[in-house]
Write an enzyme that holds these catalytic residues in place. Structure first.
Site, mmCIF file in Angstrom:
data_model
loop_
_atom_site.group_PDB
_atom_site.id
_atom_site.type_symbol
_atom_site.label_atom_id
_atom_site.label_comp_id
_atom_site.label_asym_id
_atom_site.label_seq_id
_atom_site.Cartn_x
_atom_site.Cartn_y
_atom_site.Cartn_z
ATOM 1 N N ASP A 327 0.850 -1.188 0.000
ATOM 2 C CA ASP A 327 0.000 0.000 0.000
ATOM 3 C C ASP A 327 0.892 1.247 0.000
ATOM 4 O OD1 ASP A 327 -2.167 1.698 0.028
ATOM 5 O OD2 ASP A 327 -3.204 0.698 1.673
ATOM 6 N N GLU A 523 -10.304 7.096 4.193
ATOM 7 C CA GLU A 523 -9.455 6.498 5.217
ATOM 8 C C GLU A 523 -8.862 7.550 6.153
ATOM 9 O OE1 GLU A 523 -5.798 5.050 3.428
ATOM 10 O OE2 GLU A 523 -6.313 6.000 1.557
HETATM 11 C C1 BGC Z 1 -5.148 3.121 0.415
HETATM 12 C C2 BGC Z 1 -5.396 2.126 -0.676
HETATM 13 C C3 BGC Z 1 -5.225 2.773 -2.016
HETATM 14 C C4 BGC Z 1 -3.890 3.432 -2.111
HETATM 15 C C5 BGC Z 1 -3.647 4.136 -3.427
HETATM 16 C C6 BGC Z 1 -3.895 3.897 0.226
HETATM 17 O O1 BGC Z 1 -3.799 4.946 1.118
HETATM 18 O O2 BGC Z 1 -5.108 2.450 1.664
HETATM 19 O O3 BGC Z 1 -6.666 1.564 -0.543
HETATM 20 O O4 BGC Z 1 -5.404 1.823 -3.029
HETATM 21 O O5 BGC Z 1 -3.763 4.380 -1.085
HETATM 22 O O6 BGC Z 1 -4.371 5.291 -3.539
HETATM 23 C C1 BGC Z 2 -3.734 8.009 -0.292
HETATM 24 C C2 BGC Z 2 -3.485 8.482 -1.659
HETATM 25 C C3 BGC Z 2 -3.650 9.960 -1.573
HETATM 26 C C4 BGC Z 2 -2.614 10.529 -0.624
HETATM 27 C C5 BGC Z 2 -2.803 11.976 -0.433
HETATM 28 C C6 BGC Z 2 -2.619 8.488 0.584
HETATM 29 O O1 BGC Z 2 -2.676 7.939 1.854
HETATM 30 O O2 BGC Z 2 -3.871 6.650 -0.308
HETATM 31 O O3 BGC Z 2 -4.289 7.899 -2.601
HETATM 32 O O4 BGC Z 2 -3.541 10.574 -2.806
HETATM 33 O O5 BGC Z 2 -2.623 9.881 0.632
HETATM 34 O O6 BGC Z 2 -1.736 12.504 0.290
#
Ligand code: BGC
Ligand code: BGC
Length: 744
Positions: A327, A523
């Site tokens: 991830d 998230e």
């Molecule tokens: C998330 C994933 C996601 C990835 C890419 C992560 O922060 O946990 O679900 O696929 O970012 O955006």
């Molecule tokens: C997410 C990414 C997002 C980024 C933003 C990450 O945790 O998964 O998809 O673009 O944070 O800073």
């Protein structure tokens, strides 16, 4: 790290390759690399003749043979590059993609193109792909994105209900069709790979990713792995819109203590396997191409460092042959400090990570990875295994033959056909929780008052992961709001009054519809460790409506069940709409009875926040149980000439929902044909050699080639004439089962 290829060569070979097979382009580059020529590309015919020389470029050869041939030609830097995935916007200069032989690019949640439309996404993809193809071996990059409820980064794309709503539909065949529609929109922008579906089993609704879960029981996410078959097609690369799917987040992301995002899942191995593993097992059986690891830990050990879970269980026991991706920046979190270390990289790769979502500092990452391999702390065999897994998927996807966007799919982005499908999904996902005095369905000729912060807000109804990572309120994309859906459904739109705050209502309305709930989040920011109720604005809006004396119908737009037990007595009806996406017309379909509600709760509905976690079968007394969902008065009327029938009787009807080579999915409808209520049932039939791999809405056992299915606590009691269904997936052909129903 010094650049691997002189700049001049990179620029020279980055030229258009549309309508020409990639291997031809690659060959030009290879020829240039070998001869050191600086002239323009050789004439097409010459190149085509020479193309046959390299086995990996020959689509007629079996994939394993192409992989071995290619592997034999790759330098260590080529191989390390394949294991590297970087954020599009981190790539500076763009030529670094070729220079560092980067194998994969992604767009994170906030990575976009300008102007944000399908055309620009496709152009961006093609330009990056041409750069990747300009290397000596011309290995195409694979581009990943979070298309988690539609191609949600693209403004104007069709947005479907988030997974929690799809779980409420209980309809894996519908979810498979949605997967297919998403694949077409993704393919129309060139993108090869979606980081979906989340197969999380959300056990604590405080978790901000609860809406990414199809449901709290292992059966629901397992059934909805049909989404994978939708995205990839029956065979990966079997058609030009095939998109690589990702089963995420392995393992136990939805089981953390307190529902804390990226937290610790404290369970025995038996519990972990019983609750969180089944959807992944099913995903592997369906041939999912990639698995993304979870930020979370299992009993204090992070998934990204968990060799037993990743290598022994996933790749060994479950037989996963695709590749494991880490991830976002998760590897660099392993030691709790910002910034990569060689030790973190070695731990993750040796645990079984094949591709690292870096996503920013690729130079440092690559030089550390190289150091670990050089020092023997990462065996070369592990590097080769990772490359085989990644390259196999690239070949199977057809990337070597069709590296550029198939523009014939570009117009499917936000197409009418996809929006119609999304509206169907919206209506099927509505769960009617209360309907006192039959206030619903609403009459189309009534005087209606509509209020609430989410009544006319496409951003709110779409939630997180919508044209931006966390989503946001307001007109973020195109679609139909719930209010617009209501106005389109009624006989005379001028009889619908709207005020967001409920101001101006009086007693002269037939009903008031309050569309309230949560504003977008994703998230981390979406966790609700404290209260789980409505906000002040919603409470005040509702108070204004309630004071008018008009019956109040609440449409709850939220990513999870909310703490509303105290308020419920003041509402005549409650409809859980979840996060429906861009097609608000589907909510109106149910409100006005064009379609009766059929959705069932995919999550147990808490009596209060302090009850969290609350789940099916845990002995707690929730407000509404898992599986609850009312419908309008569709119970059949009395039979004018009744046959004398036994007090207790039932029938079972089998239906094959879908089948694929080597397996099928079916459902069985159980009907109470007796005169009184039926409190339980047993169904059995001959499996005809098929092997059931998962079954939902029932419990089953198999003996001597016969399966026996019993009701669960939530679908046992059937009124006279009522039906319920359970479903299953199985290996082998569907055959012609004749299930027998025995009343309990
Ligand atoms: C998330 C994933 C996601 C990835 C890419 C992560 O922060 O946990 O679900 O696929 O970012 O955006
Ligand atoms: C997410 C990414 C997002 C980024 C933003 C990450 O945790 O998964 O998809 O673009 O944070 O800073």
């Amino acid at each position: 790290m010094t650049p691997l290829v002189p700049e001049a060569r990179v620029r020279r070979s980055a030229r258009p390759v549309t309508r020409r097979p990639a291997f031809v382009a690659a060959l030009c580059a290879a020829a240039l690399a070998v001869t050191g020529l600086t002239a323009a590309a050789p004439p097409e015919r010459e190149v085509a003749r020479a193309a046959a020389a390299l086995p990996y470029q020959d689509p007629a050869l079996p994939v394993p043979q192409r992989v071995e041939d290619l592997l034999g030609r790759m330098t260590l830097d080529d191989k390390l590059g394949q294991m590297t995935q970087i954020e599009k916007d981190a790539l500076v200069p763009r030529s670094d993609l070729a220079t560092y032989r980067i194998g994969s690019v992604l767009s994170g949640g906030d990575s976009t193109v300008s102007p944000n439309n399908a055309q620009t996404w496709a152009d961006t993809y093609d330009s990056l792909q041409r750069t990747a193809l300009s290397t000596p071996l011309g290995i195409p990059m694979i581009y990943g994105i979070d298309a988690v409820h539609g191609h949600n980064a693209v403004r104007g794309a069709t947005l479907f209900p988030h997974n929690i709503g799809l779980g409420a539909t209980r309809d894996p065949a519908l979810v498979r069709r949605i997967g297919r529609a998403v694949a077409e929109e993704v393919a129309g922008t060139g993108i090869d790979w979606s980081f979906a579906p989340c197969l999380c089993v959300a056990r604590n609704d405080r978790w901000g990713r609860t809406y990414e879960s199809f449901g709290e029981t292992p059966e629901l996410p397992t059934a909805m792995t049909s989404f994978i078959t939708g995205l990839q097609g029956d065979a990966l690369g079997g058609d030009p819109a095939s998109v690589l799917a990702t089963a995420k987040h392995y393992l136990g992301d939805g089981g953390t203590t307190g529902g804390v995002d990226q937290g610790d899942t404290r369970l025995s191995e038996a519990e972990l396997r019983a609750i969180h593993l089944p959807p992944f097992r099913e995903a592997v059986e369906r041939g999912v191409g990639s698995v993304m690891l979870s930020y979370s830990s299992w009993n204090g050990v992070r998934s990204h460092a968990h060799k037993y879970l990743v290598t022994d269980v996933l790749k060994g026991e479950l037989g996963f042959t695709g590749f494991v991706v880490s991830d976002w920046a998760a590897v660099d979190q392993l030691d709790g400090q910002t910034g990569f270390t060689g030790a973190e990289i070695a731990t993750a790769v040796n645990a079984g990570v094949d591709m690292v979502m870096v996503p920013h500092d690729y130079r440092k990452f690559l030089s550390l990875l190289r150091g670990e391999v050089g020092a023997g702390r990462i065996p070369l065999a592990r590097v080769d295994d990772a490359n085989r897994r990644i390259l196999t998927k690239k070949f199977r996807l057809g990337l070597f033959e069709r590296p550029l966007t198939d523009r014939s799919y570009t117009s499917t982005v936000g197409s009418a056909a996809h929006r119609t499908l999304a509206r169907q999904a919206v209506r099927a996902s509505q769960v009617l929780l209360k309907n006192e005095g039959g206030v619903l369905p609403l009459p189309k000729t009534g005087r209606l008052f509509v209020a609430g912060k989410s009544a006319d807000d496409i951003g709110n109804q779409s939630g997180g992961w919508t044209v931006g990572w966390q989503g946001r309120s307001g007109p973020v994309t195109e679609g139909t709001t719930v209010l617009q859906g209501i106005r389109a459904a009624v006989a005379d739109p001028s009889r619908v009054t709207y005020d967001r705050y409920g101001n101006g209502i009086d007693g002269g309305y037939t009903a008031a519809v309050a569309v309230v709930g949560e504003t977008p989040y994703a998230e981390m920011r979406g966790d609700r460790p404290g209260d789980m109720g409505l906000d002040q604005e919603d409470l005040q809006t509702l108070a204004r409506l309630e004071a008018s004396g008009v019956p109040v119908v609440v449409v709850l737009v939220s990513g999870r069940p909310l703490d509303i037990a105290d308020r419920l007595p003041d509402w005549k009806a409650l409809l859980a709409a979840w996060l429906p996406g861009t097609e608000g017309g589907g909510v109106a379909d149910v409100l006005f009875g064009d379609h009766a509600p059929t959705g069932k709760l995919p999550m147990t509905w808490m009596r209060g926040a302090s009850q969290q976690p609350v789940n099916d079968g845990d002995g707690k007394s929730p407000l509404f149980p898992y599986g609850h969902g009312l419908t309008y008065g569709t119970e059949p009327g009395p039979d004018p000439d009744p046959e004398p029938s036994p007090a207790k009787a039932c029938t079972a009807t089998h239906r094959t929902v879908t089948s694929w080579p080597g397996g099928h999915q079916a459902e069985v409808t159980v009907k109470n044909t007796g005169t009184g209520p039926l409190t339980g049932w047993t169904i059995d039939w001959d499996l005809g050699g098929a092997a059931v791999t998962s079954l939902w809405n029932g419990t089953h056992s198999v003996a001597n080639g016969r399966i026996t299915v019993r009701n669960t606590s939530t679908n046992g009691t059937l009124a006279a004439g009522a039906t319920t269904t359970f479903g299953y997936t199985a290996n082998g052909g569907p055959g012609t089962p004749a299930p027998r129903c025995t009343p309990a």
